[in-house]
Design a protein around this motif. Structure first.
Motif, PDB file in Angstrom:
ATOM      1  N   ARG A  64      35.152  53.304  32.422  1.00 29.66           N
ATOM      2  CA  ARG A  64      36.574  52.974  32.247  1.00 29.66           C
ATOM      3  C   ARG A  64      37.360  53.234  33.529  1.00 29.66           C
ATOM      4  N   GLU A  65      37.104  54.345  34.184  1.00 27.45           N
ATOM      5  CA  GLU A  65      37.822  54.678  35.414  1.00 27.45           C
ATOM      6  C   GLU A  65      37.402  53.788  36.572  1.00 27.45           C
ATOM      7  N   LEU A  66      36.134  53.419  36.618  1.00 29.28           N
ATOM      8  CA  LEU A  66      35.617  52.618  37.722  1.00 29.28           C
ATOM      9  C   LEU A  66      35.989  51.147  37.597  1.00 29.28           C
ATOM     10  N   LEU A  67      35.897  50.589  36.393  1.00 29.62           N
ATOM     11  CA  LEU A  67      35.960  49.141  36.216  1.00 29.62           C
ATOM     12  C   LEU A  67      37.161  48.599  35.446  1.00 29.62           C
ATOM     13  N   VAL A  68      37.778  49.396  34.608  1.00 30.82           N
ATOM     14  CA  VAL A  68      38.796  48.860  33.697  1.00 30.82           C
ATOM     15  C   VAL A  68      40.192  49.049  34.284  1.00 30.82           C
ATOM     16  N   PRO A  69      40.860  47.935  34.645  1.00 28.52           N
ATOM     17  CA  PRO A  69      42.222  48.050  35.176  1.00 28.52           C
ATOM     18  C   PRO A  69      43.195  48.419  34.061  1.00 28.52           C
ATOM     19  N   GLU A  70      44.330  48.955  34.442  1.00 28.71           N
ATOM     20  CA  GLU A  70      45.336  49.389  33.469  1.00 28.71           C
ATOM     21  C   GLU A  70      45.686  48.276  32.482  1.00 28.71           C
ATOM     22  N   LEU A  71      45.798  47.040  32.957  1.00 28.97           N
ATOM     23  CA  LEU A  71      46.203  45.936  32.086  1.00 28.97           C
ATOM     24  C   LEU A  71      45.167  45.583  31.032  1.00 28.97           C
ATOM     25  N   ALA A  72      43.935  46.097  31.157  1.00 33.59           N
ATOM     26  CA  ALA A  72      42.880  45.792  30.178  1.00 33.59           C
ATOM     27  C   ALA A  72      42.532  46.994  29.302  1.00 33.59           C
ATOM     28  N   ARG A  73      43.299  48.086  29.409  1.00 33.20           N
ATOM     29  CA  ARG A  73      42.956  49.306  28.678  1.00 33.20           C
ATOM     30  C   ARG A  73      43.028  49.107  27.156  1.00 33.20           C
ATOM     31  N   ALA A  74      44.039  48.403  26.663  1.00 33.09           N
ATOM     32  CA  ALA A  74      44.147  48.197  25.210  1.00 33.09           C
ATOM     33  C   ALA A  74      42.971  47.373  24.698  1.00 33.09           C
ATOM     34  N   GLN A  75      42.587  46.343  25.451  1.00 30.98           N
ATOM     35  CA  GLN A  75      41.432  45.534  25.059  1.00 30.98           C
ATOM     36  C   GLN A  75      40.169  46.389  25.097  1.00 30.98           C
ATOM     37  N   ASP A  76      40.043  47.244  26.095  1.00 33.10           N
ATOM     38  CA  ASP A  76      38.891  48.138  26.196  1.00 33.10           C
ATOM     39  C   ASP A  76      38.826  49.078  24.990  1.00 33.10           C
ATOM     40  N   ASP A  99      36.965  46.497  45.800  1.00 29.87           N
ATOM     41  CA  ASP A  99      38.001  46.116  46.764  1.00 29.87           C
ATOM     42  C   ASP A  99      39.398  46.052  46.141  1.00 29.87           C
ATOM     43  N   GLY A 100      39.503  46.406  44.841  1.00 28.65           N
ATOM     44  CA  GLY A 100      40.792  46.414  44.163  1.00 28.65           C
ATOM     45  C   GLY A 100      41.167  45.105  43.498  1.00 28.65           C
ATOM     46  N   GLU A 101      40.415  44.053  43.786  1.00 31.45           N
ATOM     47  CA  GLU A 101      40.694  42.753  43.189  1.00 31.45           C
ATOM     48  C   GLU A 101      40.315  42.758  41.709  1.00 31.45           C
ATOM     49  N   LEU A 102      41.052  41.972  40.916  1.00 30.62           N
ATOM     50  CA  LEU A 102      40.705  41.788  39.516  1.00 30.62           C
ATOM     51  C   LEU A 102      39.793  40.586  39.390  1.00 30.62           C
ATOM     52  N   LEU A 103      38.826  40.684  38.511  1.00 30.93           N
ATOM     53  CA  LEU A 103      37.871  39.610  38.288  1.00 30.93           C
ATOM     54  C   LEU A 103      37.742  39.382  36.789  1.00 30.93           C
ATOM     55  N   LEU A 104      37.846  38.128  36.369  1.00 25.03           N
ATOM     56  CA  LEU A 104      37.662  37.779  34.967  1.00 25.03           C
ATOM     57  C   LEU A 104      36.176  37.528  34.740  1.00 25.03           C
ATOM     58  N   ILE A 105      35.596  38.297  33.826  1.00 27.52           N
ATOM     59  CA  ILE A 105      34.171  38.172  33.534  1.00 27.52           C
ATOM     60  C   ILE A 105      33.975  37.751  32.088  1.00 27.52           C
ATOM     61  N   HIS A 106      32.810  37.205  31.823  1.00 27.41           N
ATOM     62  CA  HIS A 106      32.361  37.009  30.443  1.00 27.41           C
ATOM     63  C   HIS A 106      31.325  38.085  30.211  1.00 27.41           C
ATOM     64  N   SER A 107      31.555  38.890  29.195  1.00 21.43           N
ATOM     65  CA  SER A 107      30.718  40.058  28.965  1.00 21.43           C
ATOM     66  C   SER A 107      30.205  40.081  27.536  1.00 21.43           C
ATOM     67  N   THR A 108      29.003  40.589  27.380  1.00 22.58           N
ATOM     68  CA  THR A 108      28.448  40.893  26.067  1.00 22.58           C
ATOM     69  C   THR A 108      28.097  42.370  26.087  1.00 22.58           C
ATOM     70  N   ASN A 109      28.688  43.131  25.167  1.00 21.14           N
ATOM     71  CA  ASN A 109      28.429  44.562  25.059  1.00 21.14           C
ATOM     72  C   ASN A 109      27.812  44.838  23.699  1.00 21.14           C
ATOM     73  N   SER A 110      26.746  45.620  23.698  1.00 23.49           N
ATOM     74  CA  SER A 110      26.049  45.940  22.452  1.00 23.49           C
ATOM     75  C   SER A 110      25.705  47.418  22.418  1.00 23.49           C
ATOM     76  N   PRO A 111      25.746  47.997  21.216  1.00 23.81           N
ATOM     77  CA  PRO A 111      25.328  49.395  21.095  1.00 23.81           C
ATOM     78  C   PRO A 111      23.827  49.520  21.333  1.00 23.81           C
ATOM     79  N   LEU A 112      23.428  50.604  21.974  1.00 23.59           N
ATOM     80  CA  LEU A 112      22.010  50.938  22.129  1.00 23.59           C
ATOM     81  C   LEU A 112      21.677  52.032  21.125  1.00 23.59           C
ATOM     82  N   ARG A 113      20.481  51.962  20.586  1.00 18.32           N
ATOM     83  CA  ARG A 113      20.035  52.976  19.621  1.00 18.32           C
ATOM     84  C   ARG A 113      18.704  53.559  20.101  1.00 18.32           C
ATOM     85  N   ASP A 114      18.506  54.815  19.811  1.00 17.07           N
ATOM     86  CA  ASP A 114      17.244  55.443  20.181  1.00 17.07           C
ATOM     87  C   ASP A 114      16.169  55.058  19.160  1.00 17.07           C
TER      88      ASP A 114
END
Length: 173
Positions: A64-76, A99-114
């Protein structure tokens, strides 16, 4: 990308729940794995290409600190809630590159299980939204001419990402 924990200086990354495999390094997608706290435990070479941080800089950092800009925190936050509920999430998301630039990505996030089926982390796979990389990070040809035209219009012009309320992709001066 999601993780809502507040970072602490003594936090250490746990070993990745995802076994390292050369296939993950060969993918032409950014692959990022976090533990349940949101600490990055795996970072493939394409993640470095896309976001700018080296593997050494990313491992152990809070996603969150490395990649998520303030404007995307609610979505995160909304994405993290779905992941905690055991659901995957797929869609467009703004990230902040090194470099501080914002980039629009298409992402798929999934939970990992042991091996016992207990949640142990999150895997995110991402690439730039088609055209977003050209328009925002390395304008060329038609996109450069379009941006020059828009910047010189006497009226304010903007492009807003559909489906992401309050997120403006480009505003002319």
């Amino acid at each position: 990308m999601s993780g809502t924990s507040t970072p602490t200086p003594d936090a250490e990354a746990e070993p990745s729940a995802l076994p390292h495999h050369p296939v993950l390094d060969a993918l032409d997608f950014a692959v990022v794995v976090t533990d349940l706290r949101g600490v990055i435990t795996f970072w493939n070479p394409h993640a470095t290409t896309l976001y700018g941080w080296s593997e050494a800089e990313a491992l152990g950092a809070w996603a969150r600190e490395l990649l998520v800009p303030e404007l995307a925190r609610a979505q995160d936050d909304a994405i993290a809630a779905r992941l905690r509920a055991g659901e995957s999430w797929r869609g467009e998301f703004f990230v902040r590159c090194k470099d501080g630039e914002l980039l629009l990505i298409h992402s798929t996030n999934s939970p990992l299980r042991d091996a016992r089926g207990v949640p142990c982390g999150v895997i995110g796979v991402a690439n730039p939204v088609a055209g977003a990389d050209d328009m925002d990070r390395a304008p060329s040809g038609a996109s450069r001419r379009y941006r020059a035209l828009v910047e010189h219009l006497p009226a304010v012009t903007y492009v807003q990402s559909l489906g992401v309320p309050g997120m403006t992709h480009f505003i002319s001066p």
